[in-house]
Design a protein around this motif. Structure first.
Motif, PDB file in Angstrom:
ATOM      1  N   ARG A 180     -41.310 -13.146  31.148  1.00 47.32           N
ATOM      2  CA  ARG A 180     -42.595 -13.347  30.467  1.00 47.32           C
ATOM      3  C   ARG A 180     -43.501 -14.301  31.235  1.00 47.32           C
ATOM      4  N   ASP A 181     -43.027 -14.745  32.400  1.00 44.82           N
ATOM      5  CA  ASP A 181     -43.819 -15.576  33.317  1.00 44.82           C
ATOM      6  C   ASP A 181     -44.196 -16.910  32.687  1.00 44.82           C
ATOM      7  N   ILE A 182     -43.169 -17.754  32.475  1.00 45.60           N
ATOM      8  CA  ILE A 182     -43.396 -19.100  31.964  1.00 45.60           C
ATOM      9  C   ILE A 182     -43.908 -20.047  33.042  1.00 45.60           C
ATOM     10  N   THR A 183     -43.778 -19.638  34.308  1.00 45.02           N
ATOM     11  CA  THR A 183     -44.122 -20.529  35.421  1.00 45.02           C
ATOM     12  C   THR A 183     -45.560 -21.035  35.374  1.00 45.02           C
ATOM     13  N   PRO A 184     -46.587 -20.191  35.143  1.00 48.36           N
ATOM     14  CA  PRO A 184     -47.965 -20.737  35.091  1.00 48.36           C
ATOM     15  C   PRO A 184     -48.153 -21.802  34.029  1.00 48.36           C
ATOM     16  N   PHE A 185     -47.498 -21.658  32.899  1.00 51.13           N
ATOM     17  CA  PHE A 185     -47.619 -22.654  31.838  1.00 51.13           C
ATOM     18  C   PHE A 185     -47.009 -23.988  32.278  1.00 51.13           C
ATOM     19  N   LEU A 186     -45.851 -23.926  32.931  1.00 48.77           N
ATOM     20  CA  LEU A 186     -45.229 -25.142  33.431  1.00 48.77           C
ATOM     21  C   LEU A 186     -46.073 -25.797  34.516  1.00 48.77           C
ATOM     22  N   LEU A 187     -46.665 -24.981  35.383  1.00 52.80           N
ATOM     23  CA  LEU A 187     -47.511 -25.534  36.451  1.00 52.80           C
ATOM     24  C   LEU A 187     -48.763 -26.185  35.875  1.00 52.80           C
ATOM     25  N   ASN A 188     -49.356 -25.575  34.857  1.00 51.21           N
ATOM     26  CA  ASN A 188     -50.530 -26.184  34.223  1.00 51.21           C
ATOM     27  C   ASN A 188     -50.175 -27.515  33.577  1.00 51.21           C
ATOM     28  N   SER A 189     -49.026 -27.564  32.892  1.00 53.40           N
ATOM     29  CA  SER A 189     -48.601 -28.825  32.295  1.00 53.40           C
ATOM     30  C   SER A 189     -48.329 -29.876  33.351  1.00 53.40           C
TER      31      SER A 189
END
Length: 295
Positions: free
Chosen positions: A85-94
């Motif tokens: 589900r591509d959690i990576t962009p959310f972690l990078l934004n945080s």
């Protein structure tokens, strides 16, 4: 017991306590009962976290059983689904919002705390109260005007909007913390640096920063945690491009029900950066939070 013995008894007990303190290297001896109680309290606080991690390795059917089944088969399916589900962009934004805002907070708070502690300005107590008063207003009360300002500026769904907001939110806390830490810096080394011709930037970077490093570590970690966990502004001011990890977690609470195992896996991943940062700086964090507590 006569009157003299009654008066002398507390003093005798105090001497006995001091003797026990000296025998333990300066720390008072704890009874096994208090040690057991401390461990019990620690386990009670850690149990929900351990249960969350354990549930993240179960299937949804096993996680939803009542009573729970802690010995259900272990699987990594929930973590594979998260990355699909591509959690990576959310972690990078945080990470971007938290790290950059923390750096900006320290860059602004250290000079301000220096001026309020080592080189106190006139009526510095009023200045400190002003910083504290900015935290009196509930964040939800400022949401609407902040939203309108950000919308008019064309900065909705932008990670830099969160960086500015997190910097403003954490700056008063950082100033208050750093002021107490910098107040412990010996005045003699600052006077020696000024005699040697060091300017303000040199004093802050080469003299104050190394001495106050535990306080800097504690302040930066607390600001990082507050920024990483912030949800209200992130969910209302972002949409698709700048959403953070806490916003990602809400996606598992749907009208169809609560995906408990998947939510626990996502919460475990979101908690890891804070746990790693706290573990890496634990020695400086303990020293920084206890600095000035005992004279």
């Amino acid at each position: 017991m006569n009157a003299h013995a009654a008066v002398a008894a507390p003093g005798a007990r105090f001497k006995k306590l001091l003797r026990r303190r000296d025998d333990n290297g300066g720390a008072p001896a704890l009874s096994p009962l208090w040690t057991f109680a401390a461990w019990l309290a620690t386990l009670a606080f850690f149990a929900p976290v351990a249960w969350m991690v354990l549930t993240s390795f179960h299937q949804e059917a096993d996680a939803a059983t009542n009573p729970p089944t802690p010995f259900a088969p272990v699987t990594f399916a929930q973590y594979k689904l998260l990355f699909s589900r591509d959690i990576t962009p959310f972690l990078l934004n945080s990470a971007m919002a938290s790290v950059i805002s923390t750096i900006l907070v320290l860059a602004l708070a250290v000079p301000a705390a220096y001026a309020l502690s080592i080189k106190p300005v006139e009526k510095w107590t009023d200045v400190m109260f002003f910083f504290l008063s900015t935290k009196f207003l509930p964040a939800i009360a400022a949401l609407l005007p902040v939203y309108l300002i950000v919308k008019d500026a064309g900065m909705l769904d932008n990670v830099w909007t969160l960086i500015v907001l997190y910097t403003a939110m954490n700056l008063p806390i950082a100033v208050w913390m750093m002021r107490s830490f910098l107040a412990e810096v010996p005045k003699e080394i600052l006077e020696a640096a000024e005699v040697d011709g060091a300017n303000l930037v040199t004093v802050l970077w080469r003299v104050v920063a190394p001495v106050a490093m535990p306080g800097l570590a504690a302040t930066s970690l607390i600001c990082f945690i507050f920024s990483w966990n912030e949800f209200m502004f992130a969910v209302n001011l972002t949409a698709t491009q700048a959403s953070t990890a806490p916003v990602f977690l809400v996606g598992f609470i749907t009208n169809e029900g609560l995906f408990l195992a998947r939510l626990c896996a996502a919460a475990t991943l979101v908690s890891l950066p804070v746990l790693i940062a706290g573990f890496a700086a634990q020695d400086k964090l303990v020293r920084g939070l206890s600095l000035g507590a005992v004279k």
